[in-house]
Design an enzyme around this catalytic site. Structure first.
Site, PDB file in Angstrom:
ATOM      1  N   ASP A  13       0.760  13.219  86.047  1.00 31.55           N
ATOM      2  CA  ASP A  13       0.505  12.274  85.333  1.00 31.55           C
ATOM      3  C   ASP A  13      -0.711  12.573  84.539  1.00 31.55           C
ATOM      4  O   ASP A  13      -1.826  11.683  83.917  1.00 31.55           O
ATOM      5  CB  ASP A  13       0.409  10.781  85.575  1.00 31.55           C
ATOM      6  CG  ASP A  13       1.636  10.257  86.528  1.00 31.55           C
ATOM      7  OD1 ASP A  13       2.695  10.945  86.194  1.00 31.55           O
ATOM      8  OD2 ASP A  13       1.120  10.156  87.822  1.00 31.55           O
ATOM      9  N   LYS A  16       0.519  16.704  80.734  1.00 32.52           N
ATOM     10  CA  LYS A  16       1.059  18.309  80.500  1.00 32.52           C
ATOM     11  C   LYS A  16       1.942  18.124  79.637  1.00 32.52           C
ATOM     12  O   LYS A  16       2.118  18.877  79.079  1.00 32.52           O
ATOM     13  CB  LYS A  16       1.914  18.939  81.958  1.00 32.52           C
ATOM     14  CG  LYS A  16       0.519  18.421  83.004  1.00 32.52           C
ATOM     15  CD  LYS A  16       0.739  19.129  84.191  1.00 32.52           C
ATOM     16  CE  LYS A  16       2.330  18.072  84.784  1.00 32.52           C
ATOM     17  NZ  LYS A  16       1.228  16.649  85.651  1.00 32.52           N
ATOM     18  N   GLY A  40       8.480  12.767  85.044  1.00 33.21           N
ATOM     19  CA  GLY A  40       8.291  12.063  84.363  1.00 33.21           C
ATOM     20  C   GLY A  40       7.130  12.898  82.634  1.00 33.21           C
ATOM     21  O   GLY A  40       5.801  12.257  82.322  1.00 33.21           O
ATOM     22  N   HIS A  41       7.515  13.782  81.699  1.00 31.77           N
ATOM     23  CA  HIS A  41       6.195  13.903  80.710  1.00 31.77           C
ATOM     24  C   HIS A  41       6.629  13.791  79.483  1.00 31.77           C
ATOM     25  O   HIS A  41       8.032  13.686  79.296  1.00 31.77           O
ATOM     26  CB  HIS A  41       6.924  16.234  80.592  1.00 31.77           C
ATOM     27  CG  HIS A  41       6.789  16.158  81.477  1.00 31.77           C
ATOM     28  ND1 HIS A  41       6.674  17.722  82.033  1.00 31.77           N
ATOM     29  CD2 HIS A  41       5.705  15.761  83.502  1.00 31.77           C
ATOM     30  CE1 HIS A  41       6.472  17.869  83.788  1.00 31.77           C
ATOM     31  NE2 HIS A  41       5.648  17.367  84.146  1.00 31.77           N
ATOM     32  N   GLN A 225       4.283  17.756  88.104  1.00 31.87           N
ATOM     33  CA  GLN A 225       3.345  17.134  89.552  1.00 31.87           C
ATOM     34  C   GLN A 225       1.676  17.970  89.130  1.00 31.87           C
ATOM     35  O   GLN A 225       1.331  18.350  87.743  1.00 31.87           O
ATOM     36  CB  GLN A 225       3.660  17.047  90.734  1.00 31.87           C
ATOM     37  CG  GLN A 225       5.009  16.424  91.209  1.00 31.87           C
ATOM     38  CD  GLN A 225       6.177  16.826  90.599  1.00 31.87           C
ATOM     39  OE1 GLN A 225       6.815  18.325  90.745  1.00 31.87           O
ATOM     40  NE2 GLN A 225       7.218  15.906  89.485  1.00 31.87           N
TER      41      GLN A 225
HETATM   42  P1  IMP Z   1       8.816  12.338  95.650  1.00 30.12           P
HETATM   43  O1  IMP Z   1       8.408  14.225  94.826  1.00 30.12           O
HETATM   44  O2  IMP Z   1       9.974  12.085  94.853  1.00 30.12           O
HETATM   45  O3  IMP Z   1       9.136  12.898  96.679  1.00 30.12           O
HETATM   46  O4  IMP Z   1       7.536  11.986  95.235  1.00 30.12           O
HETATM   47  C1  IMP Z   1       5.973  12.514  96.355  1.00 30.12           C
HETATM   48  C2  IMP Z   1       5.231  11.943  96.037  1.00 30.12           C
HETATM   49  O5  IMP Z   1       5.007  12.497  94.723  1.00 30.12           O
HETATM   50  C3  IMP Z   1       4.824  10.545  95.486  1.00 30.12           C
HETATM   51  O6  IMP Z   1       3.465  10.088  95.962  1.00 30.12           O
HETATM   52  C4  IMP Z   1       5.178  10.881  94.633  1.00 30.12           C
HETATM   53  O7  IMP Z   1       4.762   9.136  93.402  1.00 30.12           O
HETATM   54  C5  IMP Z   1       4.432  11.754  93.617  1.00 30.12           C
HETATM   55  N1  IMP Z   1       5.207  12.320  92.936  1.00 30.12           N
HETATM   56  C6  IMP Z   1       5.939  12.725  92.559  1.00 30.12           C
HETATM   57  N2  IMP Z   1       6.040  13.538  91.052  1.00 30.12           N
HETATM   58  C7  IMP Z   1       5.401  12.438  90.269  1.00 30.12           C
HETATM   59  C8  IMP Z   1       4.772  13.165  89.074  1.00 30.12           C
HETATM   60  O8  IMP Z   1       5.433  13.302  88.193  1.00 30.12           O
HETATM   61  N3  IMP Z   1       3.745  12.399  88.703  1.00 30.12           N
HETATM   62  C9  IMP Z   1       2.681  11.686  89.719  1.00 30.12           C
HETATM   63  N4  IMP Z   1       3.317  11.883  90.755  1.00 30.12           N
HETATM   64  C10 IMP Z   1       4.181  11.599  90.978  1.00 30.12           C
END
Ligand code: IMP
Length: 429
Positions: A13, A16, A40-41, A225
């Site tokens: 977040d 990017k 979520g970009h 991420q």
């Molecule tokens: P997962 O990727 O859904 O398995 O989530 C694992 C961890 O990564 C959690 O804490 C999510 O909130 C975090 N996470 C996954 N994708 C994003 C992202 O695009 N932005 C921020 N946090 C993310």
């Protein structure tokens, strides 16, 4: 040759999407390297706002090819939804520039189901995942149960793989979670349909990326991420299941470590995190509330409120090291306007010791207390400023502090969500 990797320096977040969109204007190819619809970009162009979960953020530029790379996990249903949104906005032509790696893995219905069931099983120790099935999909990839995008092109082979895998998954669902089994026919019919719709998008994207780099085209690898969510280098186990670090970007795009790569660390002017896990600079007070509300810090994928706090410089320095960052982009700098003082974490206090490095274990993370340097804030609204020299002196001092602390130059400063709210100090392409 011109290759840029876009990497998030903290817990995702960082903004990017906007930066990839800006740089894509002059890029030939953008490759998403890892992750899936957990990302979520957000890209804002005038009155339009787009949130991309799978499609690379370069898709809005007519000359840019967009590749969903080998390292991704793709939920075809989410992808088709995103494609539909583009078509609905009269951008259907953009889909002619979209290609999907046959080597990427499919997110299957049992992945999403297991994501939720495993989170409930962990109770207090839950990760706080996005619930998109990302962890279970990567788990299957590593355990060699995965079904890949190219498998959609071979109906008989797909049926065989799904049949065996589903028998195994149903045993887990029934015997571990006491959940009714999933039906083969339902999943098979659904995915056969995806195969038909997506077949002409599926190709060897690694070859396309390689040829683009070889012929001197401008290529961006879009990481999703952030560094601290990296499976190896993040705050394990509170991480995602892929490799957002720059080395993972190369692997996920299918490009070897060629010379002269520009590795751009995208760093928000303050820090946020969504989900559980360590976050030493989190402000559980009115400052955190101020940042969340003014910065609209609510998840683009899940809508969850993000935890907010001061910029963690220890993490930033660590991100510089593990990613080999060559240049920084500071985003959402406008959000800090109006704060009388700004704090920047330059060390952690752990018991009687002060340290400037990130710890190794979760237990040690929990003991880290931030040590701050305090800088003057600024009152002015900087969101319409277009050149570095026009920024208030206190704003420039904050940026210079970051540059001195990390020894990395700041190439771009973002002062608002729109494309034109961007101060360019370095032309990357
Ligand atoms: P997962 O990727 O859904 O398995 O989530 C694992 C961890 O990564 C959690 O804490 C999510 O909130 C975090 N996470 C996954 N994708 C994003 C992202 O695009 N932005 C921020 N946090 C993310």
């Amino acid at each position: 040759m011109s290759l840029c990797i876009i990497t998030g320096t903290h817990w995702g977040d960082e903004g990017k999407g906007k930066i990839v969109d800006c740089l894509s204007q002059n890029a030939d190819v953008v490759v998403r390297a890892q992750g899936g619809s957990n990302a979520g970009h957000t890209v804002v162009t005038g009155k339009e706002k787009y949130v991309f979960h799978l499609i690379p953020s370069g898709i809005l530029h007519p000359g840019t090819l967009c590749l969903l790379g080998d390292g991704m996990v793709i939920n075809p249903s989410s992808l088709l939804e995103e494609m539909k949104v583009l078509t609905g906005k009269n951008l259907g032509d953009a889909l002619k520039r979209l290609y999907i790696s046959g080597k990427a893995h499919l997110v299957m219905p049992y992945h999403q189901l297991l994501d939720g069931l495993m989170e409930s099983f962990r109770k207090k120790g839950k990760i706080g995942t996005t619930g998109q099935g990302i962890g279970p999909a990567y788990e299957d990839k590593v355990a060699r149960w995965g079904i890949r995008v190219a498998d959609l092109l071979d109906e008989k082979g797909f049926a065989e793989k799904l049949s065996v895998t589903l028998q195994y998954k149903n045993r887990i669902l029934e015997n571990v979670f006491r959940h009714p089994p999933l039906l083969f026919d339902t999943i098979f019919q659904e995915y056969r349909g995806y195969g038909e719709t997506l077949s002409h998008f599926i190709t060897d994207t690694s070859k396309m990326a390689y040829e683009a780099v070889e012929s001197g085209q401008k290529v961006i690898i879009e990481g999703a991420q952030g560094t601290m969510l990296d499976l190896d280098h993040g705050t394990y186990p509170f991480v995602t299941s892929s490799h957002p670090a720059s080395a993972g970007s190369l692997l996920g795009a299918g490009i070897g470590p060629v010379n002269g790569i520009e590795i751009i660390g995208i760093c928000k002017a303050y820090t946020s995190r969504v989900g559980e896990g360590p976050f030493p600079t989190e402000c559980r007070d009115e400052t955190g509330e101020f940042l969340r509300e003014k910065g609209h810090e609510y998840g683009a994928t899940t809508g969850r409120p993000r935890r907010c706090g001061w910029l963690d410089g220890v993490v930033l320095k660590y991100a510089v090291r593990v990613n080999s960052i060559t240049s920084l982009v500071i985003t959402k700098l406008d959000i800090l306007g109006g704060l009388p003082h700004i704090q920047l974490c330059t060390g952690y206090q752990v018991g009687n010791e002060k340290t400037s490095v990130v710890p190794l274990s979760s237990e040690a993370w929990n003991q880290c207390q931030p040590v701050y340097d305090e800088l003057d804030g600024w009152e002015e609204d900087i969101s319409e400023i277009h050149s570095y020299g026009e920024l208030p002196a206190a704003t420039r001092r904050y940026l210079e502090f970051i540059e001195d602390f990390t020894s990395i130059p700041v190439g771009i400063i973002s002062v608002g969500p729109d494309r034109n709210q961007t101060i360019i100090r370095k032309e990357y392409f």
